[in-house]
Design a protein around this motif. Structure first.
Motif, PDB file in Angstrom:
ATOM      1  N   TRP A 168      70.889 -11.884  38.367  1.00  0.00           N
ATOM      2  CA  TRP A 168      71.988 -12.646  38.981  1.00  0.00           C
ATOM      3  C   TRP A 168      72.533 -11.852  40.171  1.00  0.00           C
ATOM      4  CZ3 TRP A 168      75.829 -16.331  36.380  1.00  0.00           C
ATOM      5  CH2 TRP A 168      75.165 -17.195  35.503  1.00  0.00           C
ATOM      6  N   TYR A 169      72.823 -10.566  39.900  1.00  0.00           N
ATOM      7  CA  TYR A 169      73.413  -9.756  40.967  1.00  0.00           C
ATOM      8  C   TYR A 169      72.376  -9.347  42.009  1.00  0.00           C
ATOM      9  CZ  TYR A 169      77.821  -9.863  38.520  1.00  0.00           C
ATOM     10  OH  TYR A 169      78.989 -10.303  37.951  1.00  0.00           O
ATOM     11  N   GLY A 170      71.139  -9.114  41.563  1.00  0.00           N
ATOM     12  CA  GLY A 170      70.080  -8.742  42.510  1.00  0.00           C
ATOM     13  C   GLY A 170      69.798  -9.862  43.496  1.00  0.00           C
ATOM     14  N   ALA A 171      69.733 -11.095  42.992  1.00  0.00           N
ATOM     15  CA  ALA A 171      69.414 -12.249  43.852  1.00  0.00           C
ATOM     16  C   ALA A 171      70.524 -12.484  44.878  1.00  0.00           C
ATOM     17  CB  ALA A 171      69.200 -13.489  42.994  1.00  0.00           C
ATOM     18  N   VAL A 172      71.761 -12.504  44.412  1.00  0.00           N
ATOM     19  CA  VAL A 172      72.870 -12.761  45.364  1.00  0.00           C
ATOM     20  C   VAL A 172      73.087 -11.557  46.261  1.00  0.00           C
ATOM     21  CG1 VAL A 172      74.003 -14.420  43.837  1.00  0.00           C
ATOM     22  CG2 VAL A 172      74.731 -12.051  43.764  1.00  0.00           C
ATOM     23  N   GLY A 173      72.789 -10.359  45.727  1.00  0.00           N
ATOM     24  CA  GLY A 173      72.966  -9.137  46.522  1.00  0.00           C
ATOM     25  C   GLY A 173      71.956  -9.050  47.655  1.00  0.00           C
ATOM     26  N   ALA A 174      70.828  -9.754  47.516  1.00  0.00           N
ATOM     27  CA  ALA A 174      69.832  -9.792  48.594  1.00  0.00           C
ATOM     28  C   ALA A 174      70.165 -10.900  49.593  1.00  0.00           C
ATOM     29  CB  ALA A 174      68.442 -10.019  47.997  1.00  0.00           C
ATOM     30  N   GLY A 175      71.299 -11.553  49.380  1.00  0.00           N
ATOM     31  CA  GLY A 175      71.681 -12.663  50.265  1.00  0.00           C
ATOM     32  C   GLY A 175      71.021 -13.966  49.840  1.00  0.00           C
ATOM     33  N   GLY A 176      70.333 -13.916  48.705  1.00  0.00           N
ATOM     34  CA  GLY A 176      69.623 -15.109  48.233  1.00  0.00           C
ATOM     35  C   GLY A 176      70.525 -16.032  47.432  1.00  0.00           C
ATOM     36  N   ILE A 177      69.925 -17.126  47.001  1.00  0.00           N
ATOM     37  CA  ILE A 177      70.636 -18.098  46.166  1.00  0.00           C
ATOM     38  C   ILE A 177      69.954 -18.100  44.804  1.00  0.00           C
ATOM     39  CG2 ILE A 177      71.245 -20.533  45.894  1.00  0.00           C
ATOM     40  CD1 ILE A 177      71.098 -20.751  48.976  1.00  0.00           C
ATOM     41  N   LEU A 178      70.724 -17.721  43.800  1.00  0.00           N
ATOM     42  CA  LEU A 178      70.210 -17.662  42.438  1.00  0.00           C
ATOM     43  C   LEU A 178      70.101 -19.085  41.885  1.00  0.00           C
ATOM     44  CD1 LEU A 178      69.787 -16.023  39.696  1.00  0.00           C
ATOM     45  CD2 LEU A 178      72.232 -16.461  39.355  1.00  0.00           C
ATOM     46  N   HIS A 179      68.907 -19.455  41.444  1.00  0.00           N
ATOM     47  CA  HIS A 179      68.708 -20.801  40.893  1.00  0.00           C
ATOM     48  C   HIS A 179      68.271 -20.671  39.437  1.00  0.00           C
ATOM     49  CE1 HIS A 179      66.047 -24.641  40.722  1.00  0.00           C
ATOM     50  NE2 HIS A 179      67.164 -24.764  40.047  1.00  0.00           N
ATOM     51  N   THR A 180      69.190 -20.934  38.516  1.00  0.00           N
ATOM     52  CA  THR A 180      68.882 -20.808  37.091  1.00  0.00           C
ATOM     53  C   THR A 180      68.326 -22.146  36.591  1.00  0.00           C
ATOM     54  OG1 THR A 180      71.214 -21.300  36.766  1.00  0.00           O
ATOM     55  CG2 THR A 180      70.550 -19.005  36.529  1.00  0.00           C
ATOM     56  N   ILE A 181      67.055 -22.134  36.167  1.00  0.00           N
ATOM     57  CA  ILE A 181      66.413 -23.393  35.734  1.00  0.00           C
ATOM     58  C   ILE A 181      66.504 -23.507  34.213  1.00  0.00           C
ATOM     59  CG2 ILE A 181      64.273 -24.741  35.763  1.00  0.00           C
ATOM     60  CD1 ILE A 181      63.389 -23.286  38.202  1.00  0.00           C
ATOM     61  N   ASN A 182      66.801 -24.700  33.755  1.00  0.00           N
ATOM     62  CA  ASN A 182      66.899 -24.971  32.322  1.00  0.00           C
ATOM     63  C   ASN A 182      65.495 -25.241  31.755  1.00  0.00           C
ATOM     64  OD1 ASN A 182      67.288 -26.064  29.804  1.00  0.00           O
ATOM     65  ND2 ASN A 182      68.889 -27.510  30.422  1.00  0.00           N
ATOM     66  N   PRO A 183      64.967 -24.317  30.934  1.00  0.00           N
ATOM     67  CA  PRO A 183      63.588 -24.493  30.438  1.00  0.00           C
ATOM     68  C   PRO A 183      63.447 -25.654  29.464  1.00  0.00           C
ATOM     69  CG  PRO A 183      64.606 -22.525  29.490  1.00  0.00           C
ATOM     70  CD  PRO A 183      65.612 -23.104  30.422  1.00  0.00           C
ATOM     71  N   ARG A 184      64.577 -26.238  29.041  1.00  0.00           N
ATOM     72  CA  ARG A 184      64.488 -27.347  28.079  1.00  0.00           C
ATOM     73  C   ARG A 184      64.242 -28.685  28.771  1.00  0.00           C
ATOM     74  NH1 ARG A 184      69.737 -25.220  25.088  1.00  0.00           N
ATOM     75  NH2 ARG A 184      68.831 -23.437  24.044  1.00  0.00           N
ATOM     76  N   LEU A 185      64.225 -28.686  30.097  1.00  0.00           N
ATOM     77  CA  LEU A 185      63.991 -29.954  30.804  1.00  0.00           C
ATOM     78  C   LEU A 185      62.520 -30.352  30.691  1.00  0.00           C
ATOM     79  CD1 LEU A 185      66.052 -29.335  34.066  1.00  0.00           C
ATOM     80  CD2 LEU A 185      66.725 -30.681  32.077  1.00  0.00           C
ATOM     81  N   PHE A 186      62.238 -31.629  30.978  1.00  0.00           N
ATOM     82  CA  PHE A 186      60.837 -32.085  30.920  1.00  0.00           C
ATOM     83  C   PHE A 186      60.074 -31.589  32.121  1.00  0.00           C
ATOM     84  CE2 PHE A 186      63.065 -35.970  29.373  1.00  0.00           C
ATOM     85  CZ  PHE A 186      63.132 -35.451  28.104  1.00  0.00           C
ATOM     86  N   GLU A 187      58.767 -31.689  31.979  1.00  0.00           N
ATOM     87  CA  GLU A 187      57.928 -31.155  33.050  1.00  0.00           C
ATOM     88  C   GLU A 187      58.166 -31.843  34.387  1.00  0.00           C
ATOM     89  OE1 GLU A 187      54.014 -31.111  31.352  1.00  0.00           O
ATOM     90  OE2 GLU A 187      54.771 -29.818  29.737  1.00  0.00           O
ATOM     91  N   ASP A 188      58.367 -33.176  34.375  1.00  0.00           N
ATOM     92  CA  ASP A 188      58.551 -33.828  35.684  1.00  0.00           C
ATOM     93  C   ASP A 188      59.885 -33.419  36.317  1.00  0.00           C
ATOM     94  OD1 ASP A 188      59.903 -35.282  33.824  1.00  0.00           O
ATOM     95  OD2 ASP A 188      59.309 -37.256  34.571  1.00  0.00           O
ATOM     96  N   GLN A 189      60.891 -33.132  35.460  1.00  0.00           N
ATOM     97  CA  GLN A 189      62.169 -32.657  36.011  1.00  0.00           C
ATOM     98  C   GLN A 189      62.021 -31.231  36.536  1.00  0.00           C
ATOM     99  OE1 GLN A 189      64.509 -33.269  32.449  1.00  0.00           O
ATOM    100  NE2 GLN A 189      65.567 -35.006  33.365  1.00  0.00           N
ATOM    101  N   LEU A 190      61.261 -30.418  35.784  1.00  0.00           N
ATOM    102  CA  LEU A 190      61.037 -29.031  36.223  1.00  0.00           C
ATOM    103  C   LEU A 190      60.287 -29.010  37.548  1.00  0.00           C
ATOM    104  CD1 LEU A 190      60.011 -27.382  32.833  1.00  0.00           C
ATOM    105  CD2 LEU A 190      62.110 -26.950  34.113  1.00  0.00           C
ATOM    106  N   GLU A 191      59.335 -29.907  37.658  1.00  0.00           N
ATOM    107  CA  GLU A 191      58.560 -29.988  38.901  1.00  0.00           C
ATOM    108  C   GLU A 191      59.485 -30.373  40.051  1.00  0.00           C
ATOM    109  OE1 GLU A 191      55.478 -32.951  38.784  1.00  0.00           O
ATOM    110  OE2 GLU A 191      55.123 -32.812  40.955  1.00  0.00           O
ATOM    111  N   TYR A 192      60.281 -31.419  39.813  1.00  0.00           N
ATOM    112  CA  TYR A 192      61.167 -31.919  40.860  1.00  0.00           C
ATOM    113  C   TYR A 192      62.154 -30.834  41.309  1.00  0.00           C
ATOM    114  CZ  TYR A 192      64.963 -34.381  43.129  1.00  0.00           C
ATOM    115  OH  TYR A 192      65.932 -34.742  44.030  1.00  0.00           O
ATOM    116  N   ILE A 193      62.786 -30.192  40.316  1.00  0.00           N
ATOM    117  CA  ILE A 193      63.872 -29.255  40.612  1.00  0.00           C
ATOM    118  C   ILE A 193      63.395 -28.066  41.456  1.00  0.00           C
ATOM    119  CG2 ILE A 193      65.338 -27.519  39.496  1.00  0.00           C
ATOM    120  CD1 ILE A 193      65.932 -29.505  37.327  1.00  0.00           C
ATOM    121  N   ALA A 194      62.306 -27.417  41.024  1.00  0.00           N
ATOM    122  CA  ALA A 194      61.862 -26.212  41.745  1.00  0.00           C
ATOM    123  C   ALA A 194      61.373 -26.574  43.148  1.00  0.00           C
ATOM    124  CB  ALA A 194      60.771 -25.504  40.965  1.00  0.00           C
TER     125      ALA A 194
END
Ligand code: AMP
Length: 531
Positions: free
Chosen positions: A83-109
């Protein structure tokens, strides 16, 4: 020209949180109980050191300001470092919910255009399956088997955080609690910082130097309710568990002297059941934060009788997520136990920083009285409430900045919110969303189904479970079992309705849409068989 003010520039960027935790609470422990049963310990100084190394490792991968860094992981110290490494690099931390379905996971990422994915070994099969579908991820790093350690271990950590503005984005969370594709909520450094500070209010998390917090709410759910940020500001000891089994949680609560925990009602129910089945006392916590779904009265009663303060919270991914928390009233000491339970069973009062109002459902604009009787559509505004979904063309708020929550409730004269219904067409089961529209569409694909409507019915374990109401086509005689078998191939197993009821007609609104309101009131006495 004199300056308007004469105070220092100290921008509200979230890396200040981990800097503070490492400087002022550097030796406060961060414990992880891993999925294989082993335990490791680090501290806030160690989290910051590793986050700086991760920042360098991300730069070595070519990550630049604003790039999205995704995680697919349970709760553990390496996830916190990220969390801190990603934002500390100026990036945007994107926490993905692994319980979502595959088509949602595909769409989101793909929609987020993630460039890096950090994942738990437990999700390796899922990651391997998804790899060909994820078009923007260039680098995959597993948290386990020494891979994460050697990735950041190649760096010396001798660096500073990336230079960002407090209005720059720092985190992205998608919500599937809406119709259509999941929507991304892009939090800013400033909004996250203000939300973190607000979480420290006594009637919210009420952290202090003695707090030992075990967050059961996953780090991929609505920013884990802001705990990794607020916890750093307060320097709490964190106890993470990469698995959510009641036995593991109860043992950790006792062994690590946990004072506070946070999770959806289903989590607490699991803990009750485990303790009862094994004749064990409930762990003695100072505060139990319950949110994500309404905390049932019996749960509040039992925790309060055990000497635990119940912080019943309402919020949304769109609100970072804290909106309201159950707060003792000024005359708390004079209230009977039952009265206290009734107050806590409501959703609480807004924390400082957000405003709430209810409006007429018909026009979504006429403000309703705070009289403890009149119910209406709940709207919210404030610095940590979404303005526009990620990449959306239009704002999600009205002209005065109010965001419509899709919840329906009553506001009492003292500001207490009481939720009564929901206008959004989704069902929340054990803290995860089920889309009634998708269930209905799947059912409508069966040749014998004329029309189908899904609504959530109260369930003691899962809070809500779907029930499907079906009108058969004339001359057909499909059974509930046949329809269930048909749906099995079309929706995830845990989306399958708990009951399928055949009826003659589904109620409609004047514009021809299914009237869930009428359907719900027609079946208001309905009880699920195993409920
Ligand atoms: P999410 O964005 O997944 O966190 O879901 C937010 C939604 O969960 C809210 O709009 C409510 O419908 C529901 N919710 C959250 N907290 C509560 C609560 N304490 N009581 C009832 N419903 C809740």
């Amino acid at each position: 020209m004199p300056d308007l003010g004469a105070m220092q520039d100290w921008s509200l960027v979230v890396t200040h949180l981990v800097d503070h935790a490492a400087r002022e609470h550097g030796t406060r422990e961060i414990v992880t109980r891993w999925a294989d049963g082993s335990q490791t310990r680090t501290d806030w100084a160690g989290i910051r050191r590793d986050a700086l190394k991760m920042k360098q490792a991300l730069e070595s991968c070519g990550i630049r300001k604003g790039d999205r860094i995704a995680t697919l992981a349970m709760n553990h110290a390496r996830h916190l470092v990220s969390w801190y490494g990603a934002v500390g690099a100026g990036g945007i931390l994107h926490t993905i919910n692994p319980r979502l379905f595959e088509d949602q996971l595909e769409y989101i990422a793909n929609h987020a255009e993630d460039r890096v994915l950090l994942y738990d070994a437990a999700f390796k099969p899922l990651v391997e399956k998804m790899k060909p579908l994820w078009t923007t991820i260039e680098q995959y790093i597993c948290y386990d088997d020494g891979e994460f350690e050697s990735w950041i271990g190649a760096e010396d950590g001798d660096t500073d955080w990336a230079d960002v503005d407090e209005r720059d984005p720092c985190m992205l969370c998608y919500t599937s609690g809406t119709t259509g594709n999941p929507k991304g909520v892009l939090y800013e450094h400033r909004s996250t910082m203000l939300h973190a500070l607000s979480g420290m209010q006594p009637h919210a998390f009420d952290f202090d130097a003695s707090t030992v917090m075990l967050p059961v709410v996953p780090m991929f759910h609505a920013a884990s309710w802001g705990l990794p940020w607020t916890g750093a500001a307060a320097g709490v000891k964190f106890v993470f568990s990469a698995v959510n089994e009641p036995e593991v949680l109860c043992n950790l609560m006792t062994e690590e002297k946990v004072t506070d925990s946070a999770g959806v009602p289903t989590v607490w129910l699991g803990i009750f059941q485990y303790c009862d089945a094994n004749d064990l006392p409930l762990p003695k916590l100072a505060t139990a934060t319950i949110g994500g779904s309404a905390a049932p009265r019996f749960m509040i009663e039992r925790l309060m009788k055990n000497g635990t303060r119940v912080a019943h919270a309402w919020g949304m991914t769109e609100t970072s997520p804290i909106g309201t928390v159950g707060a003792p009233t000024h005359d708390w000491a004079e209230k009977s136990f039952d009265e206290k339970v009734s107050i806590v069973a409501m959703q609480g009062r807004p924390v400082f920083g957000v405003e709430l109002r209810t409006v007429e459902l018909d026009d979504m604009a006429t403000e309703l009285p705070r009289d403890g009787r009149t119910s209406g559509a709940l709207q919210i505004r404030g610095p940590w409430v979404v303005k526009r979904y990620f990449k959306a063309e239009e704002d999600a708020t009205n002209v005065d900045g109010w965001f419509d929550t899709g919840d329906v409730g009553i506001i009492h004269p003292d500001g207490t919110l009481q939720l009564t219904d929901r206008t959004k067409d989704v069902i929340k089961s054990g803290g995860e969303w089920i889309s009634s529209v998708e269930l209905e569409n799947a059912a409508a694909g069966h040749p014998a189904v004329a029309e189908a409507a899904a609504i959530g019915m109260a369930h003691p374990k899962w809070d809500e479970r779907p029930v499907l109401f079906v009108v058969r086509k004339p001359g057909t005689n499909v059974t509930g079992e046949e329809l269930r078998a048909f749906l099995t191939g079309h929706v995830a197993k845990w989306w399958l309705p708990d009951a399928i009821e055949f009826i003659d007609e589904i109620p409609h609104t004047a514009t021809g849409k299914i009237s869930k309101k009428d359907l719900r009131s027609r079946f208001s006495d309905y009880v699920l068989e195993d409920a």
